[in-house]
Design a protein around this motif. Structure first.
Motif, short mmCIF file in Angstrom:
data_model
loop_
_atom_site.label_atom_id
_atom_site.label_comp_id
_atom_site.label_asym_id
_atom_site.label_seq_id
_atom_site.Cartn_x
_atom_site.Cartn_y
_atom_site.Cartn_z
N TYR A 80 18.21 -32.56 38.81
CA TYR A 80 16.85 -32.88 38.40
C TYR A 80 15.91 -32.73 39.59
O TYR A 80 16.17 -33.28 40.67
N SER A 87 10.93 -36.27 48.20
CA SER A 87 11.99 -36.11 49.19
C SER A 87 12.29 -37.48 49.79
O SER A 87 11.66 -38.47 49.42
N GLU A 95 19.15 -33.42 56.90
CA GLU A 95 19.77 -34.64 56.37
C GLU A 95 19.55 -34.76 54.86
O GLU A 95 20.44 -35.22 54.13
N ARG A 98 22.23 -32.51 53.57
CA ARG A 98 23.60 -33.01 53.84
C ARG A 98 23.93 -34.21 52.96
O ARG A 98 25.08 -34.41 52.56
N LEU A 99 22.91 -34.99 52.67
CA LEU A 99 23.08 -36.18 51.82
C LEU A 99 23.76 -35.81 50.51
O LEU A 99 24.63 -36.52 50.01
N VAL A 100 23.36 -34.68 49.94
CA VAL A 100 23.92 -34.24 48.66
C VAL A 100 25.24 -33.50 48.89
O VAL A 100 26.16 -33.59 48.07
N ARG A 144 17.95 -29.02 47.27
CA ARG A 144 18.80 -30.21 47.18
C ARG A 144 19.49 -30.29 45.82
O ARG A 144 20.66 -30.61 45.71
#
Lengths: 230, 294
Positions: A80, A87, A95, A98-100, A144
């Motif tokens: 989504y 953000s 970051e 990378r979070l995902v 993302r």
């Protein structure tokens, strides 16, 4: 791929959607058009699980996901991109991605592929997302979402409030993604020309009800414009 | 000069205690926005863990070393349980959270009285921490040096976790935009519980440290909790470096003023200084710049 069936939803005592039914075929793009306040974003929030419907159901690939939390829907292949170039502002661009990617076996490859689509993000990897321009943040938001390798992508007005030079780039990327196959898209859009170029199926939403629907393509554009001008 | 150096060291050691207590709050209050009035009782839980351990382990040094991780786990588990049972239902209702956690705080204090008795108890410090180190004319108390080292170690550990680990990224993401974190595939409820576990666990570690400088009692946490909240607010909500600077600055200011005036006057002057500072800079010492509100 996605069936939103007779959904009634809203906030507190206000009902925004009155029995809306929308379906997104497999590997196809469906678009939802309508004026401000018609309930387009609410529909996507219901589809993603951020808002629980009062009535109706949401099915993904035949599975009833109406009661699932958003992160459980992501695990089932949904992604989504919300309205407003959202953000994590105090995380850097890298970051945010990378979070995902964390914990995904194909995280590195998926990140590299997403960065290939938006190369500008590589140059901005060390910059905090809150300091990016609106267009850059939207590219980051789409990247993302793509890292989860979704089979269904929900896009809420992806080109709204973005400088024209970046709008064309984002539109082309979305069109390329939809033509690549293996991805279904539910696109909420105010820009009729772009929406009809991208979509195989359209829905016009007025005051929480579907007032017009049919096959997409540029040929249907006059019909949609007429429906919207009512 | 000697007096200034000695008072500065005393101030820094007071700051170290404040910092240890405030560290947990930078997570639960600073990052998550929860005003947890029971945070002080997690400090108490850490201190009583040390007391109980010392009854079964005769060596004070060994029991202290075992108490540090054990108090972290005990207080952390209490925090996670509190979050799961009550706080998660109240995230959008800060006033209710304050009242409920205050009620929990009173219950935990009474529980401690019932189990351990109302009078304060004491633990024995290891021999190595009972002496002093002198450098020229300045004297450093070993227990205070230990607390300073422990506080700095906790700051370092927390910084590394928040900045460089997947868990740290998830914690920061949930704090910044909960809905976006959820639709990015993060189980936000689980992250909340882990954040609360770490924040409360740090309070437990602070409790162990406090057994080295004072008695253990049911209300020991309450005595420190207001100062710890002040450290977090003045440092800038959710800002670790702000909390570090503020804790030491307040400690030194308090210590220097106590020497030249009295304890009460020093307390009043420090509080007035904080009020004046927050009038001038309501967001605290540190804040982050962004272009967007999202």
């Amino acid at each position: 791929m996605l069936e939103i069936s007779s959904v009634q939803a809203g906030y507190d005592r206000t009902t925004v959607l009155h029995g809306v039914t929308v379906s997104v075929p497999k590997d196809a793009v469906a678009t939802v058009l309508g004026h401000n306040g018609a309930g387009k974003s609410t529909l996507l929030r219901v589809a993603m699980g951020l808002l629980k419907p009062k009535k109706g159901a949401v099915l993904l690939g035949g599975e009833d996901i109406t009661r699932l939390a958003p992160h459980q829907r992501v695990a089932r292949g949904m992604a989504y991109v919300p309205q407003g170039q959202q953000s994590f502002p105090h995380l850097t661009t890298a970051e945010n991605l990378r979070l995902v990617a964390d914990g995904r076996p194909d995280g590195k490859e998926a990140t590299a592929e997403a960065l290939d689509l938006f190369p500008v993000l590589r140059e901005l990897s060390g910059r905090r997302a809150g300091l990016l321009s609106g267009g850059q943040r939207q590219q980051l938001a789409i990247a993302r979402a793509l890292i989860t390798r979704p089979r269904l992508l929900l896009l809420d007005e992806p080109t709204e409030g973005i400088q024209p030079s970046v709008v064309a780039e984002i539109e082309e990327t979305i069109l390329a993604l939809t033509r690549r196959g293996g991805l279904s898209v539910l696109l909420v859009e105010q820009h009729v020309g772009f929406a009809m170029r991208a979509a195989q199926q359209y829905y016009v939403l007025e005051a929480g009800r579907v007032t017009s629907s049919g096959e997409g393509g540029t040929g249907a554009e006059p019909t949609v414009r007429a429906a919207l001008s009512v | 000069m000697t007096v200034v150096l000695n008072q500065s060291f005393t101030g820094i050691s007071i700051g170290a205690v404040l910092l240890l207590i405030a560290l947990g709050l930078t997570l639960t209050f600073g990052q998550m926005g929860v005003i947890n009035m029971a945070h002080g009782e997690f400090i108490m839980a850490g201190a009583y863990t040390t007391y109980v351990l010392q009854k079964s382990i005769s060596s004070a040094g060994v029991s202290l070393l075992v108490a540090l991780p054990l108090a972290f786990l005990v207080a952390g588990a209490m925090g996670a349980l509190l979050e799961w049972l009550l706080i998660r239902r109240l995230y959008t209702r800060p006033l209710d959270t304050l009242l409920v956690t205050w009620g929990v705080s009173l219950m935990l204090q009474q529980l401690a009285r019932d189990v351990f008795g109302a009078p304060n108890v004491q633990t024995a410090a290891p021999d190595i921490l009972t002496g002093n180190i002198s450098a020229g004319s300045v004297t450093f108390a070993n227990n205070r040096l230990f607390i300073l080292g422990l506080a700095l170690l906790c700051v370092l550990g927390l910084t590394l976790i928040l900045r460089f680990t997947p868990l740290g990224r998830r914690i920061r993401a949930v704090v910044q935009n909960r809905d976006l974190a959820e639709v990015s595939g993060i189980a936000t409820g689980q992250v909340d519980r882990i954040t609360f576990f770490i924040g409360s666990g740090l309070a437990g570690v602070a409790g162990v440290a406090l057994t080295l400088v004072g008695p253990i009692g049911p209300t020991m946490g309450t005595n420190y909790i207001v100062d710890a909240f002040l450290v977090v607010v003045v440092g800038g909500i959710g800002q670790l470096k702000g909390a570090v600077i503020t804790a030491f600055a307040l400690g030194v200011l308090q210590s220097v003023l106590e020497y030249s005036t009295t304890v009460s006057v020093a307390k009043v002057v420090v509080l007035v200084a904080i009020v004046a500072f927050l009038q001038w800079r309501p967001q605290g010492l540190y804040t982050l710049r962004t272009r967007s509100l999202a």
